[in-house]
Design a protein around this motif. Structure first.
Motif, PDB file in Angstrom:
ATOM      1  N   CYS A  60       0.836  -1.196   0.000  1.00  0.00           N
ATOM      2  CA  CYS A  60       0.000   0.000   0.000  1.00  0.00           C
ATOM      3  C   CYS A  60       0.875   1.251   0.000  1.00  0.00           C
ATOM      4  N   ALA A  61       1.931   1.248   0.801  1.00  0.00           N
ATOM      5  CA  ALA A  61       2.829   2.405   0.875  1.00  0.00           C
ATOM      6  C   ALA A  61       3.555   2.628  -0.449  1.00  0.00           C
ATOM      7  N   LEU A  62       3.974   1.544  -1.101  1.00  0.00           N
ATOM      8  CA  LEU A  62       4.649   1.682  -2.398  1.00  0.00           C
ATOM      9  C   LEU A  62       3.668   2.191  -3.459  1.00  0.00           C
ATOM     10  N   ASP A  63       2.426   1.756  -3.364  1.00  0.00           N
ATOM     11  CA  ASP A  63       1.393   2.282  -4.266  1.00  0.00           C
ATOM     12  C   ASP A  63       1.270   3.795  -4.107  1.00  0.00           C
ATOM     13  N   PHE A  64       1.304   4.255  -2.868  1.00  0.00           N
ATOM     14  CA  PHE A  64       1.215   5.696  -2.615  1.00  0.00           C
ATOM     15  C   PHE A  64       2.356   6.438  -3.306  1.00  0.00           C
ATOM     16  N   ILE A  65       3.580   5.916  -3.143  1.00  0.00           N
ATOM     17  CA  ILE A  65       4.728   6.591  -3.771  1.00  0.00           C
ATOM     18  C   ILE A  65       4.552   6.633  -5.284  1.00  0.00           C
ATOM     19  N   GLU A  66       4.095   5.548  -5.845  1.00  0.00           N
ATOM     20  CA  GLU A  66       3.885   5.490  -7.292  1.00  0.00           C
ATOM     21  C   GLU A  66       2.871   6.553  -7.742  1.00  0.00           C
ATOM     22  N   LEU A  67       1.797   6.666  -6.988  1.00  0.00           N
ATOM     23  CA  LEU A  67       0.780   7.668  -7.323  1.00  0.00           C
ATOM     24  C   LEU A  67       1.341   9.081  -7.198  1.00  0.00           C
ATOM     25  N   PHE A  68       2.097   9.302  -6.151  1.00  0.00           N
ATOM     26  CA  PHE A  68       2.735  10.612  -5.963  1.00  0.00           C
ATOM     27  C   PHE A  68       3.685  10.907  -7.122  1.00  0.00           C
ATOM     28  N   ASN A  69       4.523   9.938  -7.446  1.00  0.00           N
ATOM     29  CA  ASN A  69       5.503  10.133  -8.524  1.00  0.00           C
ATOM     30  C   ASN A  69       4.837  10.414  -9.865  1.00  0.00           C
ATOM     31  N   THR A  70       3.673   9.828 -10.067  1.00  0.00           N
ATOM     32  CA  THR A  70       3.030   9.953 -11.375  1.00  0.00           C
ATOM     33  C   THR A  70       2.038  11.120 -11.413  1.00  0.00           C
ATOM     34  N   GLY A  71       2.111  11.996 -10.422  1.00  0.00           N
ATOM     35  CA  GLY A  71       1.412  13.270 -10.536  1.00  0.00           C
ATOM     36  C   GLY A  71       0.125  13.420  -9.763  1.00  0.00           C
ATOM     37  N   THR A  72      -0.256  12.411  -9.015  1.00  0.00           N
ATOM     38  CA  THR A  72      -1.481  12.518  -8.233  1.00  0.00           C
ATOM     39  C   THR A  72      -1.397  13.699  -7.256  1.00  0.00           C
ATOM     40  N   ILE A  80      -3.038  18.848   7.886  1.00  0.00           N
ATOM     41  CA  ILE A  80      -1.910  18.579   6.995  1.00  0.00           C
ATOM     42  C   ILE A  80      -2.198  19.210   5.633  1.00  0.00           C
ATOM     43  N   PRO A  81      -1.273  20.038   5.138  1.00  0.00           N
ATOM     44  CA  PRO A  81      -1.495  20.672   3.832  1.00  0.00           C
ATOM     45  C   PRO A  81      -1.516  19.640   2.702  1.00  0.00           C
ATOM     46  N   GLY A  82      -2.072  20.021   1.552  1.00  0.00           N
ATOM     47  CA  GLY A  82      -2.073  19.151   0.381  1.00  0.00           C
ATOM     48  C   GLY A  82      -0.665  18.911  -0.145  1.00  0.00           C
ATOM     49  N   LEU A  83      -0.554  17.924  -1.028  1.00  0.00           N
ATOM     50  CA  LEU A  83       0.772  17.501  -1.516  1.00  0.00           C
ATOM     51  C   LEU A  83       0.688  17.138  -2.995  1.00  0.00           C
ATOM     52  N   GLN A  84       1.722  17.541  -3.732  1.00  0.00           N
ATOM     53  CA  GLN A  84       1.824  17.184  -5.153  1.00  0.00           C
ATOM     54  C   GLN A  84       3.305  17.166  -5.519  1.00  0.00           C
ATOM     55  N   ARG A  85       3.657  16.380  -6.526  1.00  0.00           N
ATOM     56  CA  ARG A  85       5.059  16.359  -6.955  1.00  0.00           C
ATOM     57  C   ARG A  85       5.400  17.646  -7.693  1.00  0.00           C
TER      58      ARG A  85
END
Lengths: 377, 377
Positions: free
Chosen positions: B267-279, B371-376
């Motif tokens: 689940c944590a790796l999925d999160f990183i992938e989503l973050f990396n791909t612009g979510t 917690i503020p929002g986050l984007q790459r």
């Protein structure tokens, strides 16, 4: 006066003043025994029966079945030892013995007083199972008769010391009885461990505990394989018993297991007192679990384990395991089934200390034994 | 196609082929998530909404409450490490990493592949927490900058090695993220540990895990006391997260916790992938437990402990502890009550490894953080 805990019938039957002490601290137990069990025992004891009748509570039917041969006679037990910390990270025994070394009141009875001692001192200090080798596998003739060397493991020298103090093993000077207090990470409850069903007095002690300590089932585990030499610390004394309580992590002291071990010890000492003071213990039949073998974890070719104990086997100590039941879960998925051809009873399932011994669980058979009666000489 | 496990909505939302791998092995999980939770998430995802909407599953209300400021922008994570065996007897991480070293498929995503490694090699080999000193307290400037000496503990040299490979700590060359896998003997469930609420990306990762891993509550534990230097292994990387799963005895591998840790990591790796791909991850409010202090066992004048964790406190990690609640049970009887003046939330209750640290439990306060929002970038 209505007794308020399960231990009172014992005190009531035995009528020894020392039992009042036992009963008073047992009031601290968290889970009182079922009222029905006590009432039934009280009825037996109050029935105007003899001491024999009182003490056969719970064993009347099996006594008849086992026949009425004269009880065997053994010498009373005067020198009794209690070892804690044979494995230095099994905390119930470590802290019970430390407590008794400060205040030994609970270990006194009218005819004897048990001697507490910490067996693997260095392992207790470091809170590890052992520092050089497993002390509880070191009480064989080979180690006990070995000459001291500079590079020998600490436990070899310590085993010789213990043998000198409480033995020598097999000699007339040896202590009459030794208790050894253990914990396991397996779900073994309040397990009573002894070498074999041929040890008459410990079998009677176990039966007495099972009858009077009604908070759990107290299964009897017979650990010696045929032809195997006794290797455990209590084999130094003329006879002995190990208490194995779990589940408890290594290095953790849980209040509930501490209280259970304390209560089991009180019950066992009560038994010795009754035996010493002339109580006749009738013959009985009992079930016990006898070891038949050990099962290792599945492994990769390089020796590393490749599977875990299956969730359906975890915590199922002493329950039947049938052919085709799952026993392991490989890291890669799937499951591994038990391939034996008959039902067995596993124990020490997923015990932390047995990974290095290549034991995922021990296989046992459940058997019924007829035990002759017992009385002091 | 109807997804059959809780993880499928993640795969569905992200639409990356790598998530199919994740989902397939998650089918081995023993306890599927409540159907309602999945249905609700699927509804959000299938609603024709944007990727942002899909990923805010479970956080829509708190997003509104937290305001709609522009998300903060952080660099994508390319270099991710996963450490097991920082404590060599915490077996879920040890055996997960050993498995991934044989077959790293599960650690791959489209934009990165996490690197598994065993951190305290000698401790893993001996199945002990450490051999010289606690590795996970050795990543401070004092140790990392020390010159090598002949008699230094093994872990000091090993910390420098790890710092060279995955750091240096605080530098631009450091790995982007490090996971560290732990077990505890305490009843802490699936706990997520990070330094403080100020670490934005791990807070979002925890929130994502809490939203998508619905089999347990996954409390967030903020371990750093004010003014304290980060000392843990994941502080070598730019940011990190520790998973702390229990209860599990030291030296024991339980299949259920192994599966849970595996699922949390996926689940944590999925999160990183989503973050990396612009979510875009919107702002949210969340509860977390923040350490306020530590409580030692009662002791005799000679330093030996004189009491156990009270049965009423045992296993009550993360539950409120109020003034006058019992916390310890002395060997001599009675009980000791909590004397604080307000409710606290204890954790690491009766943790085996903390006896030597003189910690019976950790005191925490429960707080809500925006917690503020986050984007790459």
């Amino acid at each position: 006066m209505a007794p308020s805990t399960w231990s009172q019938p014992t005190s009531h039957c035995a009528q020894g003043p020392q039992h009042v002490i036992t009963a008073s601290w047992l009031l601290t137990l968290t889970t009182p025994a079922p009222k029905e069990a006590w009432q039934w025992q009280q009825q037996q004891c109050d029935d105007g029966g003899s001491r024999i009748q009182a003490l056969s509570c719970g064993g009347l039917r099996s006594r008849a079945a086992a026949g009425m041969a004269a009880p065997r006679r053994l010498k009373p037990l005067h020198r009794v030892a209690v070892s804690g910390g044979t494995h230095g990270n099994e905390m119930s025994g470590v802290y019970l013995v430390k407590h008794w070394l400060r205040d030994p009141t609970e270990l006194r009875r009218g005819s004897f007083a048990a001697t507490p001692f910490l067996s693997n001192l260095r392992a207790v200090e470091k809170c590890v199972r052992y520092v050089g080798r497993d002390l509880n596998r070191t009480f064989t003739a080979e180690f006990l008769s070995s000459a001291e060397t500079e590079d020998e493991p600490y436990e070899v020298g310590r085993a010789r010391e213990i043998n000198q103090t409480y033995g020598p093993k097999g000699s007339a000077q040896a202590f009459d009885f030794m208790f050894d207090l253990h914990n396991t990470t397996a779900n073994m409850g309040t397990c009573l461990i002894m070498d074999s069903e041929e040890s008459l007095l410990p079998m009677h002690m176990c039966h007495y505990i099972q009858t009077h300590y009604t908070q759990s089932s107290c299964p009897i585990y017979l650990y010696k394989l045929p032809g195997e030499e006794s290797y455990s610390i209590d084999s130094v004394a003329k006879t002995g018993l190990a208490l194995e309580l779990g589940p408890q992590p290594q290095g953790v002291l849980k209040a509930n297991l501490f209280a259970e071990m304390r209560a089991l010890m009180a019950c066992a000492l009560d038994f010795i007192e009754l035996f010493n003071t002339g109580t006749v213990f009738p013959a009985f039949k009992t079930e016990a679990y006898k070891i038949t073998g050990r099962v290792d974890y599945p492994r990769y070719p390089d020796g590393e384990i490749s599977a875990m104990v299956h969730p359906k086997l975890q915590d199922k100590d002493f329950l039947p395991l049938n052919p085709e039941d799952p026993i392991f879960q490989p890291f890669s998925g799937e499951e591994i089934l038990y391939e034996g051809d008959s039902t067995i009873y596993p124990a020490f399932i997923n015990e932390a200390a047995y990974y290095e011994k290549k034991v995922a669980f021990v296989k046992m058979e459940k058997r019924t034994f007829s035990i002759p009666g017992l009385q002091r000489e």
